[in-house]
Scaffold this motif. Structure first.
Motif, PDB file in Angstrom:
ATOM      1  N   MET A 375     -39.576 -54.610  25.169  1.00 55.14           N
ATOM      2  CA  MET A 375     -38.986 -53.629  24.268  1.00 55.14           C
ATOM      3  C   MET A 375     -38.220 -54.345  23.172  1.00 55.14           C
ATOM      4  SD  MET A 375     -37.722 -50.711  27.033  1.00 55.14           S
ATOM      5  CE  MET A 375     -36.984 -49.636  25.809  1.00 55.14           C
ATOM      6  N   VAL A 376     -38.385 -53.856  21.942  1.00 49.89           N
ATOM      7  CA  VAL A 376     -37.618 -54.352  20.800  1.00 49.89           C
ATOM      8  C   VAL A 376     -36.843 -53.157  20.259  1.00 49.89           C
ATOM      9  CG1 VAL A 376     -37.664 -55.547  18.599  1.00 49.89           C
ATOM     10  CG2 VAL A 376     -39.400 -56.059  20.325  1.00 49.89           C
ATOM     11  N   LEU A 377     -35.524 -53.279  20.219  1.00 50.01           N
ATOM     12  CA  LEU A 377     -34.646 -52.131  20.008  1.00 50.01           C
ATOM     13  C   LEU A 377     -33.798 -52.302  18.762  1.00 50.01           C
ATOM     14  CD1 LEU A 377     -33.542 -52.030  23.733  1.00 50.01           C
ATOM     15  CD2 LEU A 377     -35.407 -50.742  22.681  1.00 50.01           C
ATOM     16  N   PHE A 378     -33.478 -51.200  18.116  1.00 54.00           N
ATOM     17  CA  PHE A 378     -32.737 -51.235  16.863  1.00 54.00           C
ATOM     18  C   PHE A 378     -31.902 -49.963  16.738  1.00 54.00           C
ATOM     19  CE2 PHE A 378     -37.079 -49.775  16.351  1.00 54.00           C
ATOM     20  CZ  PHE A 378     -36.905 -48.509  15.816  1.00 54.00           C
ATOM     21  N   GLY A 379     -31.004 -49.948  15.774  1.00 54.29           N
ATOM     22  CA  GLY A 379     -30.237 -48.747  15.478  1.00 54.29           C
ATOM     23  C   GLY A 379     -29.089 -48.507  16.441  1.00 54.29           C
ATOM     24  N   GLN A 380     -28.473 -47.327  16.315  1.00 50.31           N
ATOM     25  CA  GLN A 380     -27.273 -46.998  17.079  1.00 50.31           C
ATOM     26  C   GLN A 380     -27.511 -46.948  18.586  1.00 50.31           C
ATOM     27  OE1 GLN A 380     -25.854 -43.271  15.505  1.00 50.31           O
ATOM     28  NE2 GLN A 380     -25.128 -44.170  13.576  1.00 50.31           N
ATOM     29  N   THR A 381     -28.740 -46.641  19.002  1.00 50.43           N
ATOM     30  CA  THR A 381     -29.014 -46.474  20.436  1.00 50.43           C
ATOM     31  C   THR A 381     -29.561 -47.731  21.092  1.00 50.43           C
ATOM     32  OG1 THR A 381     -31.203 -45.601  19.887  1.00 50.43           O
ATOM     33  CG2 THR A 381     -29.438 -43.992  20.245  1.00 50.43           C
ATOM     34  N   ALA A 382     -29.540 -48.846  20.402  1.00 46.14           N
ATOM     35  CA  ALA A 382     -30.136 -50.072  20.938  1.00 46.14           C
ATOM     36  C   ALA A 382     -29.551 -50.452  22.298  1.00 46.14           C
ATOM     37  CB  ALA A 382     -29.975 -51.216  19.939  1.00 46.14           C
ATOM     38  N   GLU A 383     -28.241 -50.408  22.437  1.00 46.40           N
ATOM     39  CA  GLU A 383     -27.606 -50.827  23.689  1.00 46.40           C
ATOM     40  C   GLU A 383     -27.929 -49.849  24.830  1.00 46.40           C
ATOM     41  OE1 GLU A 383     -26.168 -53.641  24.457  1.00 46.40           O
ATOM     42  OE2 GLU A 383     -26.539 -54.362  22.408  1.00 46.40           O
ATOM     43  N   LYS A 384     -27.990 -48.558  24.536  1.00 46.03           N
ATOM     44  CA  LYS A 384     -28.382 -47.583  25.562  1.00 46.03           C
ATOM     45  C   LYS A 384     -29.803 -47.864  26.060  1.00 46.03           C
ATOM     46  CE  LYS A 384     -25.648 -43.452  24.437  1.00 46.03           C
ATOM     47  NZ  LYS A 384     -25.728 -42.026  24.037  1.00 46.03           N
ATOM     48  N   LEU A 385     -30.689 -48.141  25.128  1.00 46.05           N
ATOM     49  CA  LEU A 385     -32.080 -48.409  25.498  1.00 46.05           C
ATOM     50  C   LEU A 385     -32.214 -49.748  26.212  1.00 46.05           C
ATOM     51  CD1 LEU A 385     -33.690 -46.981  22.268  1.00 46.05           C
ATOM     52  CD2 LEU A 385     -34.220 -46.201  24.580  1.00 46.05           C
ATOM     53  N   LYS A 386     -31.353 -50.685  25.892  1.00 48.03           N
ATOM     54  CA  LYS A 386     -31.358 -51.973  26.598  1.00 48.03           C
ATOM     55  C   LYS A 386     -31.030 -51.767  28.077  1.00 48.03           C
ATOM     56  CE  LYS A 386     -29.379 -56.630  26.475  1.00 48.03           C
ATOM     57  NZ  LYS A 386     -28.388 -57.516  25.813  1.00 48.03           N
ATOM     58  N   VAL A 408     -41.615 -58.171  13.550  1.00 49.29           N
ATOM     59  CA  VAL A 408     -41.732 -59.631  13.678  1.00 49.29           C
ATOM     60  C   VAL A 408     -41.422 -60.065  15.107  1.00 49.29           C
ATOM     61  CG1 VAL A 408     -40.823 -61.849  12.879  1.00 49.29           C
ATOM     62  CG2 VAL A 408     -41.158 -59.970  11.250  1.00 49.29           C
ATOM     63  N   LYS A 409     -40.354 -59.531  15.684  1.00 48.54           N
ATOM     64  CA  LYS A 409     -39.962 -59.896  17.051  1.00 48.54           C
ATOM     65  C   LYS A 409     -41.004 -59.426  18.057  1.00 48.54           C
ATOM     66  CE  LYS A 409     -34.911 -60.394  16.727  1.00 48.54           C
ATOM     67  NZ  LYS A 409     -34.766 -60.628  15.289  1.00 48.54           N
ATOM     68  N   ASP A 440     -43.034 -45.924   7.075  1.00 49.36           N
ATOM     69  CA  ASP A 440     -43.570 -46.715   5.961  1.00 49.36           C
ATOM     70  C   ASP A 440     -43.092 -48.161   6.028  1.00 49.36           C
ATOM     71  OD1 ASP A 440     -44.994 -44.591   4.908  1.00 49.36           O
ATOM     72  OD2 ASP A 440     -43.408 -44.005   3.507  1.00 49.36           O
ATOM     73  N   MET A 441     -41.841 -48.359   6.447  1.00 46.65           N
ATOM     74  CA  MET A 441     -41.322 -49.717   6.597  1.00 46.65           C
ATOM     75  C   MET A 441     -42.050 -50.462   7.714  1.00 46.65           C
ATOM     76  SD  MET A 441     -39.100 -50.251   4.230  1.00 46.65           S
ATOM     77  CE  MET A 441     -40.212 -49.250   3.230  1.00 46.65           C
ATOM     78  N   PHE A 442     -42.386 -49.742   8.775  1.00 44.74           N
ATOM     79  CA  PHE A 442     -43.173 -50.334   9.856  1.00 44.74           C
ATOM     80  C   PHE A 442     -44.548 -50.764   9.350  1.00 44.74           C
ATOM     81  CE2 PHE A 442     -46.331 -49.721  13.269  1.00 44.74           C
ATOM     82  CZ  PHE A 442     -45.848 -50.587  14.231  1.00 44.74           C
ATOM     83  N   ILE A 443     -45.210 -49.855   8.638  1.00 42.46           N
ATOM     84  CA  ILE A 443     -46.543 -50.166   8.112  1.00 42.46           C
ATOM     85  C   ILE A 443     -46.484 -51.374   7.175  1.00 42.46           C
ATOM     86  CG2 ILE A 443     -48.400 -49.297   6.629  1.00 42.46           C
ATOM     87  CD1 ILE A 443     -47.695 -46.472   7.723  1.00 42.46           C
ATOM     88  N   GLN A 444     -45.489 -51.369   6.302  1.00 48.82           N
ATOM     89  CA  GLN A 444     -45.343 -52.485   5.369  1.00 48.82           C
ATOM     90  C   GLN A 444     -45.111 -53.800   6.102  1.00 48.82           C
ATOM     91  OE1 GLN A 444     -42.665 -51.765   2.033  1.00 48.82           O
ATOM     92  NE2 GLN A 444     -42.010 -53.892   2.046  1.00 48.82           N
ATOM     93  N   ALA A 445     -44.300 -53.758   7.150  1.00 48.26           N
ATOM     94  CA  ALA A 445     -44.022 -54.977   7.923  1.00 48.26           C
ATOM     95  C   ALA A 445     -45.268 -55.475   8.630  1.00 48.26           C
ATOM     96  CB  ALA A 445     -42.898 -54.718   8.920  1.00 48.26           C
ATOM     97  N   VAL A 446     -46.093 -54.548   9.130  1.00 45.65           N
ATOM     98  CA  VAL A 446     -47.346 -54.938   9.785  1.00 45.65           C
ATOM     99  C   VAL A 446     -48.274 -55.598   8.785  1.00 45.65           C
ATOM    100  CG1 VAL A 446     -49.418 -54.074  10.933  1.00 45.65           C
ATOM    101  CG2 VAL A 446     -47.181 -53.170  11.588  1.00 45.65           C
ATOM    102  N   HIS A 447     -48.389 -55.017   7.601  1.00 42.84           N
ATOM    103  CA  HIS A 447     -49.254 -55.606   6.578  1.00 42.84           C
ATOM    104  C   HIS A 447     -48.732 -56.955   6.107  1.00 42.84           C
ATOM    105  CE1 HIS A 447     -50.938 -51.356   5.529  1.00 42.84           C
ATOM    106  NE2 HIS A 447     -51.542 -51.911   6.553  1.00 42.84           N
ATOM    107  N   THR A 448     -47.411 -57.123   6.102  1.00 45.60           N
ATOM    108  CA  THR A 448     -46.831 -58.422   5.746  1.00 45.60           C
ATOM    109  C   THR A 448     -47.220 -59.478   6.771  1.00 45.60           C
ATOM    110  OG1 THR A 448     -44.970 -57.347   4.635  1.00 45.60           O
ATOM    111  CG2 THR A 448     -44.674 -59.651   5.294  1.00 45.60           C
ATOM    112  N   LEU A 449     -47.291 -59.080   8.044  1.00 48.81           N
ATOM    113  CA  LEU A 449     -47.706 -60.027   9.093  1.00 48.81           C
ATOM    114  C   LEU A 449     -49.087 -60.597   8.815  1.00 48.81           C
ATOM    115  CD1 LEU A 449     -46.741 -58.553  12.581  1.00 48.81           C
ATOM    116  CD2 LEU A 449     -45.825 -60.595  11.507  1.00 48.81           C
ATOM    117  N   MET A 450     -49.953 -59.775   8.216  1.00 46.10           N
ATOM    118  CA  MET A 450     -51.324 -60.198   7.976  1.00 46.10           C
ATOM    119  C   MET A 450     -51.397 -61.341   6.987  1.00 46.10           C
ATOM    120  SD  MET A 450     -53.224 -56.473   7.828  1.00 46.10           S
ATOM    121  CE  MET A 450     -54.838 -57.234   7.629  1.00 46.10           C
TER     122      MET A 450
END
Length: 450
Positions: A375-386, A408-409, A440-450
């Motif tokens: 799991m890769v976690l972000f935002g305000q709920t990251a610690e709860k999800l951890k 990336v992670k 859209d940020m996710f899609i852009q990040a995936v395309h950047t990986l390419m």
């Protein structure tokens, strides 16, 4: 252009909040010779929209909420996102001034042309499927509402015999008087938006407004596998059309292991359907029911189901990179949506999740994490999800700064044939303006990986 009739008897209207819905509602009201006053806390008097509305005769008050904006007002049209705790709305209620959202205006304009779709999850997919099925059947149809374009704006432009398919949120449905769809669809009910509605009971009642004004001349398509829904529709006056993924039905849509049916008529073999995910079977059954009741043909329905693969941001396949599959499910803004996304995959999955903290816990996700390897976690709920990941004994857990960093992670943790899935289980508003921007940020990040 359609006009409001005597069924909308108000002459002096306050539009509270501009944004897209307020601007569109103001334009429609002005074009119908209503006296319009607009109040918005954050707008600037030099904004282009403000200047346009002023030039058309609207009175615009920005930067504050003086109670005097209610003087001589007969009805308030509020932006759906504005809480009823707002001082203007509290005072309007004290003065017995009706409060509506702009979908009420859309209903006045569109009449019996509306197919309305709501539920806690699956609204966008079902709305899109229904629209596409009608289009493929050579019906005239427009789509609007919570899916993007403002309902009242589109309703004003409807042609004769043209259908209007509306995706409807609880925020919109809470503000209706006489609004009723010719065909209503109630997909499911799951606890959500409690920060806005205060209680689950309030949220449910807002959703159930979709059929509250229907009569026996109307249809209510409903999920007969959802207990909350089944109990609610007992009070509906409309004709009930159930759908089920578990039971054969003589009066609605259903599925067995091989095919899907409408009443006793086979529609299509399941092997021909492109859209993935068991949860989407419910959306398909709901959509074909609404479409059939609105004149769609079996050929039109089949052509859509054999070609339609996803809605953007709803379990959307993005790309394959070095045999890793990336899916964007940014519209999963609650736990149920993420449960359904995780249930769609049997491959090892890396889950990207997190966002706005609404005070809920995430233990209901636990049974759905069996295939989640990291799991890769972000935002305000990251610690709860951890903490949830630790409870699920998931060994690889990383905290990311945002969705882009999470991509990336996640890739660094992946191997061949892994699924990398963005399905946040949370709203986006802690870091992004909308779930669309997050996706859209996710899609852009995936395309950047390419």
């Amino acid at each position: 252009m359609r006009k409001l009739t005597s069924k909308f008897p108000y002459s002096n209207v306050l539009v509270l909040g501009l944004a897209r819905s307020g601007t569109a509602a103001s334009l429609v009201l002005l074009q119908n010779d209503k006296k319009v006053r607009i109040n918005d806390m954050s707008a600037n008097e030099y904004d282009e929209n403000v200047q346009t509305l002023k030039s058309m005769g609207a009175e615009v008050i920005v930067g504050s909420h003086p109670l005097s904006v209610l003087d001589d007002i007969e009805i308030v049209v509020k932006n759906p996102g504005i809480s009823y705790d707002n001082s203007i709305l509290v005072e309007a209620k004290n003065r017995s001034i009706p409060i509506i959202t702009e979908v009420e205006i859309a209903g006045q304009l569109a009449g019996d042309s509306i197919i309305g779709i709501t539920g806690s999850n699956g609204k966008t997919t079902t709305t899109t499927l229904t629209t596409e099925m009608l289009l493929a059947s050579n019906s005239k149809v427009k789509v609007a509402g919570n899916i993007g374009t403002v309902a009242s704006q589109v309703a004003q432009e409807l042609e004769d015999k043209e259908k209007l398919v509306l995706e409807l949120s609880s925020f919109q449905l809470l503000g209706i008087e006489s609004f009723k769809p010719k065909v209503a669809v109630l997909l499911n009910i799951y606890e959500a938006h409690i920060d806005y509605h205060k209680t689950f009971a309030n949220y449910k009642e807002a959703k159930f407004n979709i059929f509250s004004n229907q009569t026996f001349d109307d249809y209510l398509v409903y999920n007969s596998d959802d207990h909350e829904v089944v109990e609610a529709v007992k009070r509906a006056a409309s004709r009930l059309v159930p759908f089920s993924v578990t039971n054969r039905l003589l009066d609605g849509a259903w599925a067995d292991e091989k095919s899907i049916y409408f009443k006793d008529e086979k529609i299509i073999d399941r092997s021909e359907i492109v859209l993935v995910g068991d949860h989407n079977l419910e959306n398909i059954l709901a959509a074909l029911s609404a479409a059939k009741l609105s004149g769609a043909t079996n050929a039109g329905i089949r052509s859509v189901l054999t070609s339609f693969s996803s809605v953007k941001h709803r379990l959307q396949f993005v790309e394959t990179i070095n045999n890793r599959l990336f899916y964007n499910d940014s519209k999963a803004t609650n736990i149920l949506a993420t449960q359904k996304a995780l249930s769609s995959f049997t491959q090892p999955t890396i889950l990207l999740a997190g966002g706005l903290d609404r005070g809920n816990e995430f233990e209901d996700l636990l049974p759905y994490l069996k295939n989640v390897k990291a799991m890769v976690l972000f935002g305000q709920t990251a610690e709860k999800l951890k903490k949830l990941a630790e409870e699920a004994d998931i060994q690889e857990v990383k905290i990311a700064a945002n969705v882009e960093d999470a991509v990336v992670k996640a890739y660094s943790l992946s191997v061949t044939d892994d699924v990398i899935l963005l399905s946040p289980a949370c709203a986006s508003w802690d870091q992004y303006k909308t779930f669309e921007e997050r996706g859209d940020m996710f899609i852009q990040a995936v395309h950047t990986l390419m």
